[in-house]
Design a protein around this motif. Sequence first.
Motif, PDB file in Angstrom:
ATOM      1  N   ASP A 122     -92.668  26.324  96.670  1.00 51.87           N
ATOM      2  CA  ASP A 122     -91.207  26.229  96.634  1.00 51.87           C
ATOM      3  C   ASP A 122     -90.613  26.090  98.026  1.00 51.87           C
ATOM      4  O   ASP A 122     -89.540  25.518  98.204  1.00 51.87           O
ATOM      5  CB  ASP A 122     -90.611  27.462  95.953  1.00 51.87           C
ATOM      6  CG  ASP A 122     -90.856  27.456  94.447  1.00 51.87           C
ATOM      7  OD1 ASP A 122     -90.801  26.358  93.861  1.00 51.87           O
ATOM      8  OD2 ASP A 122     -91.125  28.527  93.873  1.00 51.87           O
ATOM      9  N   GLU A 123     -91.303  26.644  99.044  1.00 50.13           N
ATOM     10  CA  GLU A 123     -90.778  26.614 100.410  1.00 50.13           C
ATOM     11  C   GLU A 123     -91.049  25.304 101.135  1.00 50.13           C
ATOM     12  O   GLU A 123     -90.489  25.064 102.208  1.00 50.13           O
ATOM     13  CB  GLU A 123     -91.391  27.760 101.227  1.00 50.13           C
ATOM     14  CG  GLU A 123     -90.947  29.136 100.780  1.00 50.13           C
ATOM     15  CD  GLU A 123     -91.679  30.241 101.540  1.00 50.13           C
ATOM     16  OE1 GLU A 123     -91.036  30.875 102.407  1.00 50.13           O
ATOM     17  OE2 GLU A 123     -92.877  30.456 101.296  1.00 50.13           O
ATOM     18  N   LEU A 124     -91.898  24.463 100.586  1.00 53.47           N
ATOM     19  CA  LEU A 124     -92.237  23.206 101.244  1.00 53.47           C
ATOM     20  C   LEU A 124     -91.043  22.257 101.287  1.00 53.47           C
ATOM     21  O   LEU A 124     -90.239  22.203 100.361  1.00 53.47           O
ATOM     22  CB  LEU A 124     -93.388  22.523 100.509  1.00 53.47           C
ATOM     23  CG  LEU A 124     -94.753  23.203 100.550  1.00 53.47           C
ATOM     24  CD1 LEU A 124     -95.721  22.463  99.639  1.00 53.47           C
ATOM     25  CD2 LEU A 124     -95.295  23.257 101.982  1.00 53.47           C
ATOM     26  N   SER A 125     -90.967  21.500 102.387  1.00 51.46           N
ATOM     27  CA  SER A 125     -89.937  20.464 102.500  1.00 51.46           C
ATOM     28  C   SER A 125     -90.390  19.166 101.869  1.00 51.46           C
ATOM     29  O   SER A 125     -89.569  18.374 101.405  1.00 51.46           O
ATOM     30  CB  SER A 125     -89.601  20.216 103.973  1.00 51.46           C
ATOM     31  OG  SER A 125     -89.202  21.410 104.613  1.00 51.46           O
ATOM     32  N   ALA A 126     -91.715  18.926 101.888  1.00 49.62           N
ATOM     33  CA  ALA A 126     -92.251  17.687 101.323  1.00 49.62           C
ATOM     34  C   ALA A 126     -93.763  17.793 101.206  1.00 49.62           C
ATOM     35  O   ALA A 126     -94.392  18.670 101.806  1.00 49.62           O
ATOM     36  CB  ALA A 126     -91.874  16.483 102.188  1.00 49.62           C
ATOM     37  N   VAL A 127     -94.332  16.884 100.441  1.00 49.93           N
ATOM     38  CA  VAL A 127     -95.786  16.738 100.332  1.00 49.93           C
ATOM     39  C   VAL A 127     -96.152  15.360 100.870  1.00 49.93           C
ATOM     40  O   VAL A 127     -95.587  14.344 100.426  1.00 49.93           O
ATOM     41  CB  VAL A 127     -96.272  16.881  98.881  1.00 49.93           C
ATOM     42  CG1 VAL A 127     -97.772  16.586  98.783  1.00 49.93           C
ATOM     43  CG2 VAL A 127     -95.964  18.279  98.347  1.00 49.93           C
ATOM     44  N   ALA A 128     -97.073  15.314 101.837  1.00 47.97           N
ATOM     45  CA  ALA A 128     -97.535  14.049 102.419  1.00 47.97           C
ATOM     46  C   ALA A 128     -98.989  13.832 102.022  1.00 47.97           C
ATOM     47  O   ALA A 128     -99.800  14.758 102.116  1.00 47.97           O
ATOM     48  CB  ALA A 128     -97.399  14.080 103.937  1.00 47.97           C
ATOM     49  N   THR A 129     -99.325  12.625 101.603  1.00 51.59           N
ATOM     50  CA  THR A 129    -100.672  12.346 101.106  1.00 51.59           C
ATOM     51  C   THR A 129    -101.134  10.959 101.546  1.00 51.59           C
ATOM     52  O   THR A 129    -100.357  10.007 101.539  1.00 51.59           O
ATOM     53  CB  THR A 129    -100.693  12.413  99.560  1.00 51.59           C
ATOM     54  OG1 THR A 129    -100.242  13.706  99.144  1.00 51.59           O
ATOM     55  CG2 THR A 129    -102.099  12.175  99.024  1.00 51.59           C
ATOM     56  N   THR A 130    -102.413  10.868 101.906  1.00 52.47           N
ATOM     57  CA  THR A 130    -102.992   9.571 102.256  1.00 52.47           C
ATOM     58  C   THR A 130    -103.025   8.669 101.025  1.00 52.47           C
ATOM     59  O   THR A 130    -103.586   9.036  99.999  1.00 52.47           O
ATOM     60  CB  THR A 130    -104.427   9.740 102.780  1.00 52.47           C
ATOM     61  OG1 THR A 130    -104.433  10.660 103.861  1.00 52.47           O
ATOM     62  CG2 THR A 130    -104.987   8.406 103.247  1.00 52.47           C
ATOM     63  N   VAL A 131    -102.435   7.496 101.148  1.00 49.98           N
ATOM     64  CA  VAL A 131    -102.462   6.526 100.046  1.00 49.98           C
ATOM     65  C   VAL A 131    -103.129   5.211 100.456  1.00 49.98           C
ATOM     66  O   VAL A 131    -103.394   4.358  99.609  1.00 49.98           O
ATOM     67  CB  VAL A 131    -101.044   6.242  99.501  1.00 49.98           C
ATOM     68  CG1 VAL A 131    -100.404   7.509  98.972  1.00 49.98           C
ATOM     69  CG2 VAL A 131    -100.169   5.577 100.555  1.00 49.98           C
ATOM     70  N   LYS A 132    -103.431   5.054 101.750  1.00 49.60           N
ATOM     71  CA  LYS A 132    -104.066   3.833 102.251  1.00 49.60           C
ATOM     72  C   LYS A 132    -104.543   4.034 103.674  1.00 49.60           C
ATOM     73  O   LYS A 132    -103.992   4.896 104.381  1.00 49.60           O
ATOM     74  CB  LYS A 132    -103.097   2.650 102.191  1.00 49.60           C
ATOM     75  CG  LYS A 132    -101.817   2.852 103.026  1.00 49.60           C
ATOM     76  CD  LYS A 132    -100.861   1.698 102.872  1.00 49.60           C
ATOM     77  CE  LYS A 132     -99.571   1.949 103.668  1.00 49.60           C
ATOM     78  NZ  LYS A 132     -98.583   0.881 103.500  1.00 49.60           N
TER      79      LYS A 132
END
Length: 437
Positions: A122-132
């Motif tokens: 809940d405290e996260l500002s965003a989720v970043a994930t490798t897509v390429k």
Amino acid sequence: MFWVQFFSRHASVQKILAISCVTRRTSKSVKHGRSVCLRSIFFNSVKYYPTKLVLGIETSCDDTAAAVVDDTGKILGEALHSQNEVHLKTGGIIPPVAQQLHRENIERIVKETLYVSGISLDELSAVATTVKPGLALSLGVGLEYSLKLVDKYKKPFIPIHHMEAHALTIRLINQVEFPFLVLLISGGHCILVVAQGVSDFLLLGQSIDIAPGDMLDKVARRLSLTKHPECCRMSGGKAIEHLAQQGNRLHYELRAPMRHHRNCNFSFSGLCFNATRIIMQKEKEEGLQEGHLLSCVTDIAAAVQHAVALHIVQRTHRAILFCIKSGILSQTNATLVVSGGVASNQYIRRALQIVTDATNFNLLCPPPRLCTDNGVMIAWNGIERMRAGLGVLHSTDGIRYEPKASLGIDISEQVGEVAIKVPSLEVSLNELATINL
């Protein structure tokens, strides 16, 4: 009443208070010579508490990794599951196996990361994930898991270019201003780019066939280095580097490729072929079948490593000279950043240091643990993109992974047209080969 509600609703404030209560009784203010009050500690803590928290998830190849990084660059927590031992037994990465291992470990890795960081979803500002770019089956696992998270917790999603993350990792630990030259060398890539800004790159050159890490792994497998008592648990590149320290590279001649091509592209397949030819010849001389250890593995490893280093150095040297001549970079404040798994090779780093010393460039490399694939670089790239207002998605409709993806605007043809002749640094590199690293 307001403060009671505020404290009870915010876990981060509760942590600050817990620390403050102890500090109030035991700490002394050096400046004022008196006890530090609870109120000053609380407001100072709030002042410096990060406003952005990004969870980074990495599954582009064979490592399942995650990390939480704040907008000050602090790594709050990270976890990683390596598949190295599994793939060593199979002689290389088998995509369906990698996919299954990612599926089995991704939830555990993310939970460990959040637990260590003390941060809730809940405290996260965003989720970043490798897509390429990367292995399709591996990328798919990370993307699928991440999309479920952002949908459930209503968080923004930041798709990450794996090589951009490698390129910008240095800014997590050093105050490096744009623009700067980047050399990305790994098991899957070999790229020279100028980083002009977040998501703003000029591509000077890249491998036209295989990457240096892939080439080193292939040679290591052909030498059966997993059967060597000192290398049985090492990756191919690490095994070559380790054995090369004990060998004499002058016993075998492996010339750097593309000497007459005055551009910044790379080629390692020819080197791989020539190394294999030498191995086959030595097996014939020693009466050995493929799969048995040669008596001269250290010398072959030294020759291979030196040839790879020389090729990388020559192309990077030309990139530096091109950037200066074209005005892309200034001679007075110029930096070369080297990242990616192969950047952990100390011999190659020393060779690149010779080039940067000769051209008055500053050489910067992330620490080895941040050169290989990791969740920290993905989370940090997410922070960089949030700051720049680039690629932060509030809707993930249509988002897809891309196994192949270029980085930046390709100006490699312009580099070739300028056709800069690179001064020889052979003497300095020969001296490097005699140093016991």
